[in-house]
Design a protein around this motif. Sequence first.
Motif, short mmCIF file in Angstrom:
data_model
loop_
_atom_site.label_atom_id
_atom_site.label_comp_id
_atom_site.label_asym_id
_atom_site.label_seq_id
_atom_site.Cartn_x
_atom_site.Cartn_y
_atom_site.Cartn_z
N ARG A 24 -11.24 17.47 2.64
CA ARG A 24 -10.12 16.61 2.98
C ARG A 24 -10.53 15.57 4.02
O ARG A 24 -11.46 15.77 4.79
N ASN A 66 -1.57 16.09 2.01
CA ASN A 66 -0.99 17.22 2.75
C ASN A 66 -0.57 16.71 4.11
O ASN A 66 -1.24 15.86 4.70
N THR A 73 -2.72 21.86 8.50
CA THR A 73 -2.12 21.32 7.29
C THR A 73 -0.90 22.10 6.90
O THR A 73 -0.78 23.29 7.19
N LYS A 74 0.02 21.40 6.28
CA LYS A 74 1.23 22.03 5.76
C LYS A 74 1.49 21.44 4.38
O LYS A 74 1.62 20.24 4.24
N LEU A 75 1.52 22.27 3.37
CA LEU A 75 1.76 21.78 2.03
C LEU A 75 3.24 21.46 1.85
O LEU A 75 4.10 22.21 2.28
#
Length: 76
Positions: A24, A66, A73-75
């Motif tokens: 990422r 994301n 990170t948070k989906l």
Amino acid sequence: MGYSVDEWVWYIALPDLDGYKDDRKRAVILAALPYDPFYDYRIFVDGAEYANGQGRVIKVRKRNLNKLIRGKTKLI
């Protein structure tokens, strides 16, 4: 849409491939593209993530992003 302009996110180029899910890059949302039939956002990918040190502007779909929250990170 799910992200707002000037919001920092993680950009994942190949989210569906297991070997690349953790690859990422930091990016910032430049614009939402509500009338584009394929892409959802225009983003700037941080230049520190590339070997030449220069960032780039690309169009992406929402599934490639994301949420970036204090380094985690948070989906969505």
